[in-house]
Design a protein around this motif. Structure first.
Motif, PDB file in Angstrom:
ATOM      1  N   SER A 149       0.854  -1.188   0.000  1.00  0.00           N
ATOM      2  CA  SER A 149       0.000   0.000   0.000  1.00  0.00           C
ATOM      3  C   SER A 149       0.892   1.242   0.000  1.00  0.00           C
ATOM      4  O   SER A 149       2.099   1.154   0.220  1.00  0.00           O
ATOM      5  CB  SER A 149      -0.900  -0.009   1.235  1.00  0.00           C
ATOM      6  OG  SER A 149      -0.106   0.122   2.398  1.00  0.00           O
ATOM      7  N   LEU A 150       0.304   2.393  -0.219  1.00  0.00           N
ATOM      8  CA  LEU A 150       1.085   3.613  -0.360  1.00  0.00           C
ATOM      9  C   LEU A 150       1.833   3.950   0.929  1.00  0.00           C
ATOM     10  O   LEU A 150       3.007   4.328   0.895  1.00  0.00           O
ATOM     11  CB  LEU A 150       0.186   4.785  -0.771  1.00  0.00           C
ATOM     12  CG  LEU A 150       0.908   6.113  -0.967  1.00  0.00           C
ATOM     13  CD1 LEU A 150       1.907   6.016  -2.105  1.00  0.00           C
ATOM     14  CD2 LEU A 150      -0.082   7.214  -1.214  1.00  0.00           C
ATOM     15  N   GLY A 151       1.192   3.800   2.064  1.00  0.00           N
ATOM     16  CA  GLY A 151       1.844   4.115   3.335  1.00  0.00           C
ATOM     17  C   GLY A 151       3.050   3.233   3.598  1.00  0.00           C
ATOM     18  O   GLY A 151       4.115   3.707   4.003  1.00  0.00           O
ATOM     19  N   ARG A 152       2.902   1.943   3.377  1.00  0.00           N
ATOM     20  CA  ARG A 152       4.024   1.018   3.582  1.00  0.00           C
ATOM     21  C   ARG A 152       5.106   1.236   2.530  1.00  0.00           C
ATOM     22  O   ARG A 152       6.284   1.091   2.800  1.00  0.00           O
ATOM     23  CB  ARG A 152       3.531  -0.423   3.537  1.00  0.00           C
ATOM     24  CG  ARG A 152       2.425  -0.678   4.509  1.00  0.00           C
ATOM     25  CD  ARG A 152       2.631  -1.619   5.620  1.00  0.00           C
ATOM     26  NE  ARG A 152       3.849  -2.327   5.728  1.00  0.00           N
ATOM     27  CZ  ARG A 152       3.936  -3.595   6.043  1.00  0.00           C
ATOM     28  NH1 ARG A 152       2.833  -4.288   6.221  1.00  0.00           N
ATOM     29  NH2 ARG A 152       5.088  -4.177   6.206  1.00  0.00           N
ATOM     30  N   LEU A 153       4.700   1.588   1.314  1.00  0.00           N
ATOM     31  CA  LEU A 153       5.677   1.828   0.263  1.00  0.00           C
ATOM     32  C   LEU A 153       6.509   3.075   0.559  1.00  0.00           C
ATOM     33  O   LEU A 153       7.723   3.084   0.347  1.00  0.00           O
ATOM     34  CB  LEU A 153       4.974   1.980  -1.089  1.00  0.00           C
ATOM     35  CG  LEU A 153       5.876   2.191  -2.299  1.00  0.00           C
ATOM     36  CD1 LEU A 153       6.769   0.974  -2.500  1.00  0.00           C
ATOM     37  CD2 LEU A 153       5.048   2.434  -3.534  1.00  0.00           C
ATOM     38  N   LEU A 154       5.882   4.122   1.085  1.00  0.00           N
ATOM     39  CA  LEU A 154       6.636   5.318   1.442  1.00  0.00           C
ATOM     40  C   LEU A 154       7.587   5.048   2.609  1.00  0.00           C
ATOM     41  O   LEU A 154       8.694   5.584   2.651  1.00  0.00           O
ATOM     42  CB  LEU A 154       5.688   6.469   1.783  1.00  0.00           C
ATOM     43  CG  LEU A 154       4.928   7.054   0.597  1.00  0.00           C
ATOM     44  CD1 LEU A 154       3.949   8.113   1.073  1.00  0.00           C
ATOM     45  CD2 LEU A 154       5.866   7.603  -0.442  1.00  0.00           C
ATOM     46  N   GLY A 155       7.176   4.192   3.535  1.00  0.00           N
ATOM     47  CA  GLY A 155       8.077   3.791   4.613  1.00  0.00           C
ATOM     48  C   GLY A 155       9.278   3.031   4.090  1.00  0.00           C
ATOM     49  O   GLY A 155      10.416   3.248   4.517  1.00  0.00           O
ATOM     50  N   PHE A 156       9.051   2.130   3.142  1.00  0.00           N
ATOM     51  CA  PHE A 156      10.155   1.394   2.526  1.00  0.00           C
ATOM     52  C   PHE A 156      11.068   2.344   1.756  1.00  0.00           C
ATOM     53  O   PHE A 156      12.289   2.244   1.830  1.00  0.00           O
ATOM     54  CB  PHE A 156       9.598   0.319   1.584  1.00  0.00           C
ATOM     55  CG  PHE A 156      10.642  -0.354   0.733  1.00  0.00           C
ATOM     56  CD1 PHE A 156      11.469  -1.308   1.281  1.00  0.00           C
ATOM     57  CD2 PHE A 156      10.790  -0.013  -0.600  1.00  0.00           C
ATOM     58  CE1 PHE A 156      12.439  -1.924   0.507  1.00  0.00           C
ATOM     59  CE2 PHE A 156      11.754  -0.615  -1.375  1.00  0.00           C
ATOM     60  CZ  PHE A 156      12.581  -1.574  -0.819  1.00  0.00           C
ATOM     61  N   TYR A 157      10.475   3.283   1.037  1.00  0.00           N
ATOM     62  CA  TYR A 157      11.254   4.245   0.264  1.00  0.00           C
ATOM     63  C   TYR A 157      12.132   5.092   1.184  1.00  0.00           C
ATOM     64  O   TYR A 157      13.317   5.273   0.929  1.00  0.00           O
ATOM     65  CB  TYR A 157      10.320   5.141  -0.548  1.00  0.00           C
ATOM     66  CG  TYR A 157      11.004   6.326  -1.186  1.00  0.00           C
ATOM     67  CD1 TYR A 157      11.776   6.161  -2.322  1.00  0.00           C
ATOM     68  CD2 TYR A 157      10.892   7.597  -0.638  1.00  0.00           C
ATOM     69  CE1 TYR A 157      12.414   7.235  -2.907  1.00  0.00           C
ATOM     70  CE2 TYR A 157      11.525   8.678  -1.215  1.00  0.00           C
ATOM     71  CZ  TYR A 157      12.281   8.482  -2.348  1.00  0.00           C
ATOM     72  OH  TYR A 157      12.910   9.541  -2.907  1.00  0.00           O
ATOM     73  N   TYR A 158      11.554   5.586   2.280  1.00  0.00           N
ATOM     74  CA  TYR A 158      12.328   6.436   3.171  1.00  0.00           C
ATOM     75  C   TYR A 158      13.433   5.656   3.871  1.00  0.00           C
ATOM     76  O   TYR A 158      14.513   6.178   4.102  1.00  0.00           O
ATOM     77  CB  TYR A 158      11.425   7.102   4.209  1.00  0.00           C
ATOM     78  CG  TYR A 158      12.204   8.009   5.123  1.00  0.00           C
ATOM     79  CD1 TYR A 158      12.664   9.235   4.667  1.00  0.00           C
ATOM     80  CD2 TYR A 158      12.525   7.622   6.413  1.00  0.00           C
ATOM     81  CE1 TYR A 158      13.411  10.059   5.478  1.00  0.00           C
ATOM     82  CE2 TYR A 158      13.276   8.446   7.232  1.00  0.00           C
ATOM     83  CZ  TYR A 158      13.706   9.655   6.759  1.00  0.00           C
ATOM     84  OH  TYR A 158      14.456  10.459   7.569  1.00  0.00           O
TER      85      TYR A 158
END
Length: 121
Positions: free
Chosen positions: A20-29
């Motif tokens: 999901s977008l929230g988990r993907l942004l966490g992975f990206y950061y």
């Protein structure tokens, strides 16, 4: 090294498709976003330093008539930037302490850190 890079790239691509977008942004950061953020901070800090140096040199040599305007611009920019920097350094600590230890610790610990100038360092 190339195989490990390809595996990491494939894993990142698969995670990008499934998370999901929230988990993907966490992975990206946690991965490349952290390095890009540091690179952006590095370049923006040198830009501010070079602008301050050029303004001081122009004002000291009276080369430009608008050098005082450059100094006023730097004064107006660095005040809010410094406040945002200190707030962004302390707010995560405040929220964690508020959730875990209560409001007394959430207020006293950041004030103690400000007294030691640790957010500035």
């Amino acid at each position: 090294v190339v195989t490990a890079d390809m595996t990491t790239t494939r894993q990142a691509f698969r995670m990008g498709q499934r998370l999901s977008l929230g988990r993907l942004l966490g992975f990206y950061y946690a991965h490349i976003g952290s390095y890009l953020g540091q690179l952006h901070y590095f370049h923006s800090s040198y830009l501010l330093i070079s602008l301050a140096y050029l303004g001081a040199a122009a004002e000291g040599t009276q080369l430009l008539s608008a050098a005082s305007a450059t100094g006023a611009l730097m004064d107006s920019m660095l005040g809010p930037i410094a406040i945002l920097f200190i707030a962004s350094s302390l707010l995560p600590l405040v929220f964690v302490l508020l959730a875990e230890e209560g409001w007394v610790s959430a207020i006293s610990s950041p004030l103690r850190q400000l007294a030691h100038l640790s957010p500035v360092y």
